[in-house]
Design a protein around this motif. Structure first.
Motif, PDB file in Angstrom:
ATOM      1  N   UNK A   1      71.232  82.298  51.469  1.00 54.58           N
ATOM      2  CA  UNK A   1      71.992  83.319  52.191  1.00 54.58           C
ATOM      3  C   UNK A   1      71.682  83.365  53.683  1.00 54.58           C
ATOM      4  N   UNK A   2      72.736  83.580  54.476  1.00 53.17           N
ATOM      5  CA  UNK A   2      72.580  83.808  55.913  1.00 53.17           C
ATOM      6  C   UNK A   2      72.767  85.289  56.214  1.00 53.17           C
ATOM      7  N   UNK A   3      72.048  85.769  57.238  1.00 51.46           N
ATOM      8  CA  UNK A   3      72.110  87.174  57.648  1.00 51.46           C
ATOM      9  C   UNK A   3      72.401  87.249  59.138  1.00 51.46           C
ATOM     10  N   UNK A   4      73.317  88.152  59.494  1.00 52.86           N
ATOM     11  CA  UNK A   4      73.709  88.319  60.894  1.00 52.86           C
ATOM     12  C   UNK A   4      73.083  89.567  61.505  1.00 52.86           C
ATOM     13  N   UNK A   5      72.386  89.365  62.612  1.00 46.16           N
ATOM     14  CA  UNK A   5      71.835  90.485  63.391  1.00 46.16           C
ATOM     15  C   UNK A   5      72.311  90.394  64.837  1.00 46.16           C
ATOM     16  N   UNK A   6      72.332  91.563  65.504  1.00 42.08           N
ATOM     17  CA  UNK A   6      72.542  91.593  66.946  1.00 42.08           C
ATOM     18  C   UNK A   6      71.234  91.972  67.622  1.00 42.08           C
ATOM     19  N   UNK A   7      70.807  91.173  68.578  1.00 42.63           N
ATOM     20  CA  UNK A   7      69.573  91.465  69.311  1.00 42.63           C
ATOM     21  C   UNK A   7      69.792  92.666  70.231  1.00 42.63           C
ATOM     22  N   UNK A   8      68.786  93.547  70.260  1.00 44.39           N
ATOM     23  CA  UNK A   8      68.884  94.763  71.082  1.00 44.39           C
ATOM     24  C   UNK A   8      67.689  94.863  72.025  1.00 44.39           C
ATOM     25  N   UNK A   9      67.770  95.831  72.934  1.00 41.74           N
ATOM     26  CA  UNK A   9      66.699  96.163  73.878  1.00 41.74           C
ATOM     27  C   UNK A   9      66.416  94.985  74.823  1.00 41.74           C
ATOM     28  N   UNK A  10      65.475  95.234  75.720  1.00 43.02           N
ATOM     29  CA  UNK A  10      65.258  94.278  76.811  1.00 43.02           C
ATOM     30  C   UNK A  10      64.752  92.929  76.290  1.00 43.02           C
ATOM     31  N   UNK A  11      65.058  91.886  77.022  1.00 40.68           N
ATOM     32  CA  UNK A  11      64.553  90.553  76.675  1.00 40.68           C
ATOM     33  C   UNK A  11      63.029  90.595  76.652  1.00 40.68           C
ATOM     34  N   UNK A  12      62.435  89.983  75.620  1.00 38.65           N
ATOM     35  CA  UNK A  12      60.992  90.001  75.477  1.00 38.65           C
ATOM     36  C   UNK A  12      60.502  91.033  74.475  1.00 38.65           C
ATOM     37  N   UNK A  13      61.346  92.022  74.139  1.00 42.97           N
ATOM     38  CA  UNK A  13      61.007  92.999  73.099  1.00 42.97           C
ATOM     39  C   UNK A  13      61.814  92.668  71.851  1.00 42.97           C
ATOM     40  N   UNK A  14      61.120  92.322  70.742  1.00 39.25           N
ATOM     41  CA  UNK A  14      61.831  91.849  69.551  1.00 39.25           C
ATOM     42  C   UNK A  14      62.422  92.982  68.729  1.00 39.25           C
ATOM     43  N   UNK A  15      63.731  93.106  68.745  1.00 40.23           N
ATOM     44  CA  UNK A  15      64.416  94.133  67.957  1.00 40.23           C
ATOM     45  C   UNK A  15      65.844  93.667  67.704  1.00 40.23           C
ATOM     46  N   UNK A  16      66.420  94.163  66.602  1.00 37.04           N
ATOM     47  CA  UNK A  16      67.771  93.733  66.245  1.00 37.04           C
ATOM     48  C   UNK A  16      68.391  94.690  65.251  1.00 37.04           C
ATOM     49  N   UNK A  17      69.700  94.596  65.121  1.00 33.76           N
ATOM     50  CA  UNK A  17      70.448  95.366  64.126  1.00 33.76           C
ATOM     51  C   UNK A  17      71.045  94.395  63.120  1.00 33.76           C
TER      52      UNK A  17
END
Length: 212
Positions: free
Chosen positions: A86-102
DNA sequence: AGCACGATTAACT
DNA sequence: GTTAATCGTGCTC
């Protein structure tokens, strides 16, 4: 006057992950195929994964080749492979260098139902994209889009703006599939979804293009 | 080189 | 409710 839908730009994703997650609900996820035909649907469920402190987040164990996209600029895609299929789609959030996603967990199909049904082996409308792996099948999203800039004009996957969904139509609760993850992360109410009744209303507004 | 695991799904009982 | 499918990834030896 008629306004053409606008593509969400980087500033939308360059904010707090919970806010981005909440506001992604009701927006239109769009996939263009190589002939420019649209497959699209409204985001109806999403989850936030926020930083290395969040033990439910892939970033918690540090940066690797697999999760590197999470450290990238907001508006990039983070697409990963799991369970051997399975593949999962996320959108990266917050400033570059801070790892976060939806994580996009569910979409209500609007355009390109025929293509979705083909890719999803003829399953009923309700089962085309109501899961994070299902929507990646229906939208033909895989590793090709990992680290891809979704805000760039040439991207074949992007999000179009739509009117805000009212708070009364939204539910939040614990994230899904984090059974072995310790508290408090396991129970953080970082899963957002639109109430099914309101989804029905939104899809009618979209004038879905094909018969179910 | 080997191995355990996984932000799931579909097909079971 | 349970469980098999299926393999890239990251870690250990």
């Amino acid at each position: 006057m008629v306004r053409l839908p606008t593509r969400l730009d980087r500033s939308f994703f360059d904010r707090g992950t919970l806010l981005v997650c909440r506001e992604l609900l009701g927006k239109s996820l769009v996939r263009l195929d190589d002939r420019g035909r649209r497959v699209s649907g409204l985001v109806i469920e999403a989850e936030a994964y926020i930083g290395m402190e969040d033990l439910g987040c892939h970033a918690h164990a540090g940066r690797t080749a697999r999760n590197a996209s999470m450290w990238g600029p907001p508006g990039d895609a983070y697409v990963y492979f799991t369970y051997g299929m399975h593949w999962m789609l996320n959108f990266v959030t917050e400033r570059e260098g801070f790892p976060a996603a939806v994580l996009i967990r569910g979409v209500a199909p609007v355009e390109g139902l025929r293509a979705m049904r083909r890719r999803r082996k003829g399953r009923p409308l309700a089962d085309l994209a109501n899961g994070p792996a299902k929507l990646c099948q229906a939208f033909r999203i895989d590793r090709h889009f990992d680290g891809h800039d979704l805000c760039q004009g040439t991207s074949r996957v992007f999000v179009e703006d739509r009117p805000p969904v009212p708070d009364e139509a939204i539910r939040s609760g614990p994230r899904v599939g984090l059974d072995p993850v310790p508290e408090p992360w396991r129970s953080m109410p970082w899963r957002y979804r639109i109430h099914p009744e309101h989804v029905r209303y939104l899809v009618i507004q979209e004038e879905r293009d094909e018969i179910a």
